[in-house]
Design a protein around this motif. Structure first.
Motif, PDB file in Angstrom:
ATOM      1  N   GLY A   1       0.817  -1.212   0.000  1.00 36.90           N
ATOM      2  CA  GLY A   1       0.000   0.000   0.000  1.00 36.90           C
ATOM      3  C   GLY A   1       0.847   1.258   0.000  1.00 36.90           C
ATOM      4  O   GLY A   1       0.593   2.211  -0.761  1.00 36.90           O
ATOM      5  N   SER A   2       1.886   1.270   0.837  1.00 37.29           N
ATOM      6  CA  SER A   2       2.794   2.425   0.874  1.00 37.29           C
ATOM      7  C   SER A   2       3.556   2.563  -0.437  1.00 37.29           C
ATOM      8  O   SER A   2       3.799   3.676  -0.921  1.00 37.29           O
ATOM      9  CB  SER A   2       3.789   2.275   2.034  1.00 37.29           C
ATOM     10  OG  SER A   2       3.126   2.316   3.266  1.00 37.29           O
ATOM     11  N   ALA A   3       3.934   1.413  -1.016  1.00 33.53           N
ATOM     12  CA  ALA A   3       4.669   1.449  -2.285  1.00 33.53           C
ATOM     13  C   ALA A   3       3.809   2.047  -3.392  1.00 33.53           C
ATOM     14  O   ALA A   3       4.281   2.849  -4.214  1.00 33.53           O
ATOM     15  CB  ALA A   3       5.109   0.036  -2.660  1.00 33.53           C
ATOM     16  N   LEU A   4       2.525   1.670  -3.424  1.00 36.98           N
ATOM     17  CA  LEU A   4       1.633   2.204  -4.459  1.00 36.98           C
ATOM     18  C   LEU A   4       1.365   3.690  -4.233  1.00 36.98           C
ATOM     19  O   LEU A   4       1.327   4.469  -5.192  1.00 36.98           O
ATOM     20  CB  LEU A   4       0.321   1.419  -4.475  1.00 36.98           C
ATOM     21  CG  LEU A   4       0.417  -0.031  -4.955  1.00 36.98           C
ATOM     22  CD1 LEU A   4      -0.942  -0.716  -4.870  1.00 36.98           C
ATOM     23  CD2 LEU A   4       0.945  -0.100  -6.389  1.00 36.98           C
ATOM     24  N   MET A   5       1.168   4.083  -2.974  1.00 43.53           N
ATOM     25  CA  MET A   5       0.951   5.506  -2.694  1.00 43.53           C
ATOM     26  C   MET A   5       2.190   6.321  -3.058  1.00 43.53           C
ATOM     27  O   MET A   5       2.080   7.457  -3.529  1.00 43.53           O
ATOM     28  CB  MET A   5       0.613   5.703  -1.219  1.00 43.53           C
ATOM     29  CG  MET A   5      -0.812   5.322  -0.854  1.00 43.53           C
ATOM     30  SD  MET A   5      -2.053   6.243  -1.827  1.00 43.53           S
ATOM     31  CE  MET A   5      -1.641   7.934  -1.418  1.00 43.53           C
ATOM     32  N   ARG A   6       3.359   5.726  -2.830  1.00 46.19           N
ATOM     33  CA  ARG A   6       4.587   6.415  -3.220  1.00 46.19           C
ATOM     34  C   ARG A   6       4.626   6.629  -4.723  1.00 46.19           C
ATOM     35  O   ARG A   6       5.013   7.699  -5.202  1.00 46.19           O
ATOM     36  CB  ARG A   6       5.814   5.602  -2.777  1.00 46.19           C
ATOM     37  CG  ARG A   6       7.145   6.227  -3.187  1.00 46.19           C
ATOM     38  CD  ARG A   6       8.311   5.398  -2.696  1.00 46.19           C
ATOM     39  NE  ARG A   6       9.573   6.000  -3.045  1.00 46.19           N
ATOM     40  CZ  ARG A   6      10.221   5.787  -4.195  1.00 46.19           C
ATOM     41  NH1 ARG A   6       9.696   4.967  -5.096  1.00 46.19           N
ATOM     42  NH2 ARG A   6      11.367   6.383  -4.441  1.00 46.19           N
TER      43      ARG A   6
ATOM     44  N   ALA B   1      11.330  -3.332   7.003  1.00 43.09           N
ATOM     45  CA  ALA B   1      12.372  -3.594   7.998  1.00 43.09           C
ATOM     46  C   ALA B   1      11.812  -4.146   9.297  1.00 43.09           C
ATOM     47  O   ALA B   1      12.572  -4.665  10.125  1.00 43.09           O
ATOM     48  CB  ALA B   1      13.149  -2.307   8.285  1.00 43.09           C
ATOM     49  N   ASP B   2      10.511  -4.046   9.501  1.00 45.31           N
ATOM     50  CA  ASP B   2       9.920  -4.422  10.782  1.00 45.31           C
ATOM     51  C   ASP B   2      10.202  -5.882  11.149  1.00 45.31           C
ATOM     52  O   ASP B   2      10.426  -6.211  12.319  1.00 45.31           O
ATOM     53  CB  ASP B   2       8.408  -4.171  10.753  1.00 45.31           C
ATOM     54  CG  ASP B   2       7.901  -3.634  12.081  1.00 45.31           C
ATOM     55  OD1 ASP B   2       8.656  -2.910  12.752  1.00 45.31           O
ATOM     56  OD2 ASP B   2       6.752  -3.945  12.441  1.00 45.31           O
ATOM     57  N   GLY B   3      10.176  -6.756  10.149  1.00 50.89           N
ATOM     58  CA  GLY B   3      10.374  -8.176  10.416  1.00 50.89           C
ATOM     59  C   GLY B   3      11.776  -8.537  10.854  1.00 50.89           C
ATOM     60  O   GLY B   3      12.000  -9.632  11.387  1.00 50.89           O
TER      61      GLY B   3
ATOM     62  N   TYR C   1       2.966  -1.544  12.266  1.00 51.17           N
ATOM     63  CA  TYR C   1       2.037  -0.656  11.585  1.00 51.17           C
ATOM     64  C   TYR C   1       0.950  -1.474  10.887  1.00 51.17           C
ATOM     65  O   TYR C   1       1.206  -2.544  10.334  1.00 51.17           O
ATOM     66  CB  TYR C   1       2.771   0.183  10.532  1.00 51.17           C
ATOM     67  CG  TYR C   1       3.848   1.087  11.094  1.00 51.17           C
ATOM     68  CD1 TYR C   1       3.610   1.887  12.201  1.00 51.17           C
ATOM     69  CD2 TYR C   1       5.106   1.138  10.495  1.00 51.17           C
ATOM     70  CE1 TYR C   1       4.601   2.730  12.701  1.00 51.17           C
ATOM     71  CE2 TYR C   1       6.092   1.971  10.987  1.00 51.17           C
ATOM     72  CZ  TYR C   1       5.841   2.762  12.093  1.00 51.17           C
ATOM     73  OH  TYR C   1       6.817   3.586  12.586  1.00 51.17           O
ATOM     74  N   LYS C   2      -0.293  -0.960  10.908  1.00 57.42           N
ATOM     75  CA  LYS C   2      -1.405  -1.657  10.270  1.00 57.42           C
ATOM     76  C   LYS C   2      -1.428  -1.409   8.765  1.00 57.42           C
ATOM     77  O   LYS C   2      -1.716  -2.296   7.975  1.00 57.42           O
ATOM     78  CB  LYS C   2      -2.729  -1.212  10.889  1.00 57.42           C
ATOM     79  CG  LYS C   2      -2.843  -1.536  12.377  1.00 57.42           C
ATOM     80  CD  LYS C   2      -4.138  -0.988  12.943  1.00 57.42           C
ATOM     81  CE  LYS C   2      -4.237  -1.274  14.445  1.00 57.42           C
ATOM     82  NZ  LYS C   2      -5.475  -0.696  15.035  1.00 57.42           N
ATOM     83  N   ASN C   3      -1.195  -0.169   8.368  1.00 60.50           N
ATOM     84  CA  ASN C   3      -1.187   0.231   6.960  1.00 60.50           C
ATOM     85  C   ASN C   3      -0.391   1.519   6.843  1.00 60.50           C
ATOM     86  O   ASN C   3       0.124   2.038   7.846  1.00 60.50           O
ATOM     87  CB  ASN C   3      -2.616   0.406   6.426  1.00 60.50           C
ATOM     88  CG  ASN C   3      -3.470   1.271   7.333  1.00 60.50           C
ATOM     89  OD1 ASN C   3      -3.106   2.407   7.655  1.00 60.50           O
ATOM     90  ND2 ASN C   3      -4.601   0.721   7.784  1.00 60.50           N
TER      91      ASN C   3
ATOM     92  N   VAL D   1       0.646   8.327  10.721  1.00 61.65           N
ATOM     93  CA  VAL D   1       0.110   8.919  11.950  1.00 61.65           C
ATOM     94  C   VAL D   1       1.025   8.637  13.137  1.00 61.65           C
ATOM     95  O   VAL D   1       1.335   9.529  13.940  1.00 61.65           O
ATOM     96  CB  VAL D   1      -1.315   8.390  12.234  1.00 61.65           C
ATOM     97  CG1 VAL D   1      -1.784   8.833  13.623  1.00 61.65           C
ATOM     98  CG2 VAL D   1      -2.289   8.888  11.172  1.00 61.65           C
ATOM     99  N   LYS D   2       1.488   7.387  13.266  1.00 59.40           N
ATOM    100  CA  LYS D   2       2.342   7.022  14.397  1.00 59.40           C
ATOM    101  C   LYS D   2       3.705   7.710  14.322  1.00 59.40           C
ATOM    102  O   LYS D   2       4.280   8.087  15.351  1.00 59.40           O
ATOM    103  CB  LYS D   2       2.521   5.507  14.441  1.00 59.40           C
ATOM    104  CG  LYS D   2       1.274   4.771  14.918  1.00 59.40           C
ATOM    105  CD  LYS D   2       1.523   3.274  15.038  1.00 59.40           C
ATOM    106  CE  LYS D   2       0.295   2.557  15.607  1.00 59.40           C
ATOM    107  NZ  LYS D   2       0.494   1.080  15.706  1.00 59.40           N
ATOM    108  N   ILE D   3       4.227   7.868  13.119  1.00 58.87           N
ATOM    109  CA  ILE D   3       5.516   8.564  12.968  1.00 58.87           C
ATOM    110  C   ILE D   3       5.377  10.015  13.401  1.00 58.87           C
ATOM    111  O   ILE D   3       6.238  10.560  14.111  1.00 58.87           O
ATOM    112  CB  ILE D   3       6.015   8.471  11.511  1.00 58.87           C
ATOM    113  CG1 ILE D   3       6.418   7.035  11.174  1.00 58.87           C
ATOM    114  CG2 ILE D   3       7.212   9.401  11.294  1.00 58.87           C
ATOM    115  CD1 ILE D   3       6.716   6.811   9.710  1.00 58.87           C
ATOM    116  N   ILE D   4       4.280  10.657  12.998  1.00 60.11           N
ATOM    117  CA  ILE D   4       4.054  12.061  13.376  1.00 60.11           C
ATOM    118  C   ILE D   4       3.898  12.198  14.887  1.00 60.11           C
ATOM    119  O   ILE D   4       4.473  13.108  15.503  1.00 60.11           O
ATOM    120  CB  ILE D   4       2.812  12.608  12.653  1.00 60.11           C
ATOM    121  CG1 ILE D   4       3.064  12.696  11.144  1.00 60.11           C
ATOM    122  CG2 ILE D   4       2.439  13.987  13.197  1.00 60.11           C
ATOM    123  CD1 ILE D   4       1.842  13.071  10.331  1.00 60.11           C
ATOM    124  N   LYS D   5       3.138  11.275  15.516  1.00 58.52           N
ATOM    125  CA  LYS D   5       2.904  11.357  16.961  1.00 58.52           C
ATOM    126  C   LYS D   5       4.163  11.096  17.772  1.00 58.52           C
ATOM    127  O   LYS D   5       4.434  11.778  18.764  1.00 58.52           O
ATOM    128  CB  LYS D   5       1.814  10.354  17.361  1.00 58.52           C
ATOM    129  CG  LYS D   5       0.404  10.767  16.944  1.00 58.52           C
ATOM    130  CD  LYS D   5      -0.611   9.755  17.437  1.00 58.52           C
ATOM    131  CE  LYS D   5      -2.032  10.176  17.064  1.00 58.52           C
ATOM    132  NZ  LYS D   5      -3.054   9.181  17.533  1.00 58.52           N
TER     133      LYS D   5
END
Length: 377
Positions: free
Chosen positions: A139-144, A203-205, A215-217, A223-227
């Motif tokens: 999902g992140s790859a496609l948004m990128r 890298a999480d694994g 991260y869920k998505n 959101v978590k990075i910003i917080k």
């Protein structure tokens, strides 16, 4: 020649020399000539007839100019759309390779003995739940790609089209290289938050269970990075990301267009022309981009140590420590998988872009034909 017609002949010559003036200038030119040269009143009927002809043809030219500008805008719009779609198609194809490449770079940083591409892929398959693990972070790859590919392909090809339309000749190799560098920097800076989320997913694994971010998505990741880290940390690793993008686009876009233009003179507008050009572009993109990709990956996934300090102070510190701790050739660690990944992606996105433009707007459609200036022969 009768002197009575000398003024008329002189006027015709003046008109021919001033055809490059703007429409509103050269439409009034006959009246200016009459005003400045009263002796030409003898040929007033001929001048008025010519003026009517100019007015009639100028109306057609104005309509043509309006349609031409509309075509340029439409063409530029399709450059962005086709570039974004091509990037997403290419990413879906090579996402497993990107996952393996990232894991190999992280193993190199940890100085793991087992570094083979096949071994990394098998380990990934076993530890990440089978084939699904290869598409973690898709999902992140496609948004990128929605941001990155749309901007870099759209801006680059729009620059080529506008330059050709304005100057009636294509950009030279140096100008294409400059355009490639600029669009790479702009697109990478805009897409860095999604790239950061993608690297974190991949890298999480490799982290201990109690240190994983889970991260869920991609939205949850942002959101978590910003917080936890702050808004501007979305651009962590932006320097190597931008440098990497500039290097990859320099090796990809300019050589592809230049090679394609030269091969068309030999092989024509054929499949070998496009395939050979994209192959060369893929190799150059991989070779130039891997050292910066290595540094980008390490900086974007890094976490503070027990002493609260980050492993790397910045981009150049990362490159220096890689050289010191791993050796010069480690800049190109995983080149085989990176070449397959980046080279394939470069080939696919370039070929998909040309294919989509052909299917949607017509590859042979030209928006840069010169104006039909009035012939006064």
């Amino acid at each position: 020649i009768n002197a009575e017609y000398m003024g008329y002949i002189s006027f015709i010559w003046e008109i021919k020399k001033n055809l490059k003036l703007q429409l509103n200038q050269w439409l009034l030119y006959p009246l200016q000539i009459l005003h400045l040269h009263p002796h030409q009143q003898k040929c007033k009927p001929q001048l008025l007839s010519l003026l009517l002809l100019l007015l009639h043809q100028s109306r057609s030219q104005l309509l043509s100019l309006h349609q031409r500008k509309k075509n340029v805008l439409v063409q530029n719009m399709w450059n962005f759309i086709c570039g974004g779609l091509a990037g997403m198609c290419a990413t879906c194809t090579i996402q497993p390779l990107d996952m393996v490449k990232t894991r190999m770079q992280l193993k190199s940083e940890a100085r793991t003995a087992k570094m083979s591409t096949l071994g990394t892929a098998i380990d990934l398959f076993k530890t990440e739940g089978g084939l699904v693990g290869f598409y973690k972070g898709l999902g992140s790859a496609l948004m990128r790609q929605v941001v990155y590919a749309t901007l870099r392909m759209g801006i680059f090809y729009s620059v080529l089209d506008v330059a050709k339309d304005k100057y009636n000749h294509p950009l030279n190799p140096l100008e294409k290289a400059g355009a490639s560098l600029c669009v790479g920097a702009i697109a990478a800076m805009a897409a860095n938050p999604f790239d950061l989320a993608l690297i974190r997913f991949q890298a999480d694994g490799t982290l201990p269970v109690n240190e994983r971010r889970n991260y869920k998505n991609f939205a949850d990741a942002l959101v978590k990075i910003i917080k936890s880290e702050g808004f501007f940390n979305l651009w962590r690793g932006a320097t190597p990301a931008v440098t990497r993008a500039m290097a990859i686009n320099l090796g990809m876009l300019a050589p592809y267009e230049e090679c394609k233009a030269r091969l068309k003179k030999v092989w024509g507008d054929s499949y070998p022309t496009y395939i050979a050009s994209s192959f060369l572009a893929g190799f150059l993109a991989a070779f130039l981009g891997l050292p910066f990709d290595n540094a980008k990956t390490k900086m974007q996934k890094m976490k503070a140590g027990a002493d609260g300090k980050m492993p790397y102070k910045g981009f150049f510190d990362c490159l220096a420590k890689t050289l010191k701790n791993e050796g010069f050739l480690r800049y190109w660690v995983g080149f085989s998988i990176f070449y397959v990944r980046v080279g394939t992606h470069a080939m696919l996105i370039l070929l998909f872009t040309d294919l989509l433009k052909y299917l949607i707007v017509g590859r042979k459609q030209s928006i840069s034909q010169p104006y039909n200036l009035i012939s006064l022969e």
